[in-house]
Structure formats: C-alpha cells, structure tokens
Design a protein around this motif. Structure first.
Motif: not given
Length: 100
Positions: A31-60
């Motif tokens: 929910d926090a990730l979705a809210a951050a993406l929704e509140s950022t206007p225009g195209p967004v570069v999402l830097d996941l280089s420090s993400v250690e784990y991504l599950d199916s909910a995150g992929l969604s």
C-alpha cells in the motif's frame, strides 16, 4: 525478520522523478509503494537496486503502474522481473547500466 521498506522521493539529474526503494517489498507494505507511485506525477524511475526481496504482491503493484514507470534493478531481482513478464512492459536497467 523482514527488512522494513523505505521509500525516498527525488529527482534525477535529467529532471525525471525518482523513487528509491530499499528493504523488502511484500504484502505488508505494498500500500505504501502504491501510494508513493500514485502521488508522484508523470513518469517515474523506480530504483529497486537496494531491494532485497520482492513478492507477488509487490509485482502486482509494479504491473498496475507499468504505464509510467522505469525500473533500476539489482541482479537478484532481474530474473523475477523477466520471468513475470514485467521486463517486457517497462524499461529495466541494472544499477550501473542504461535503461533498455
């Protein structure tokens, strides 16, 4: 024990919106990730280089925002992004390479 997710907004030198994620992305914090993406206007570069784990909910969440994100991913996440098909929909770059 999971590593908490931190999301840091910023701007790239080229003026593009940047959202840097660190920690783990799972069903407890999408929910926090979705809210951050929704509140950022225009195209967004999402830097996941420090993400250690991504599950199916995150992929969604990433699939839901595929029309306006570009990803920077570490080698750990690259297979997940490829196998899921997300890499076919969005630009994906390694932490030290250009977006493809």
């Amino acid at each position: 024990m999971t590593t908490p997710l931190t999301l840091t907004p910023g701007v790239r030198p080229d003026g593009a919106a940047l959202l840097t994620a660190a920690g783990e992305i799972d069903m407890s914090n999408t929910d926090a990730l979705a809210a951050a993406l929704e509140s950022t206007p225009g195209p967004v570069v999402l830097d996941l280089s420090s993400v250690e784990y991504l599950d199916s909910a995150g992929l969604s969440v990433l699939f839901a925002h595929a029309d306006h994100i570009t990803l920077i991913a570490n080698p750990l996440l690259t297979p997940v992004l490829t196998i899921s098909g997300l890499a076919d929909l969005v630009g994906v770059a390694g932490g030290d390479s250009g977006v493809r």
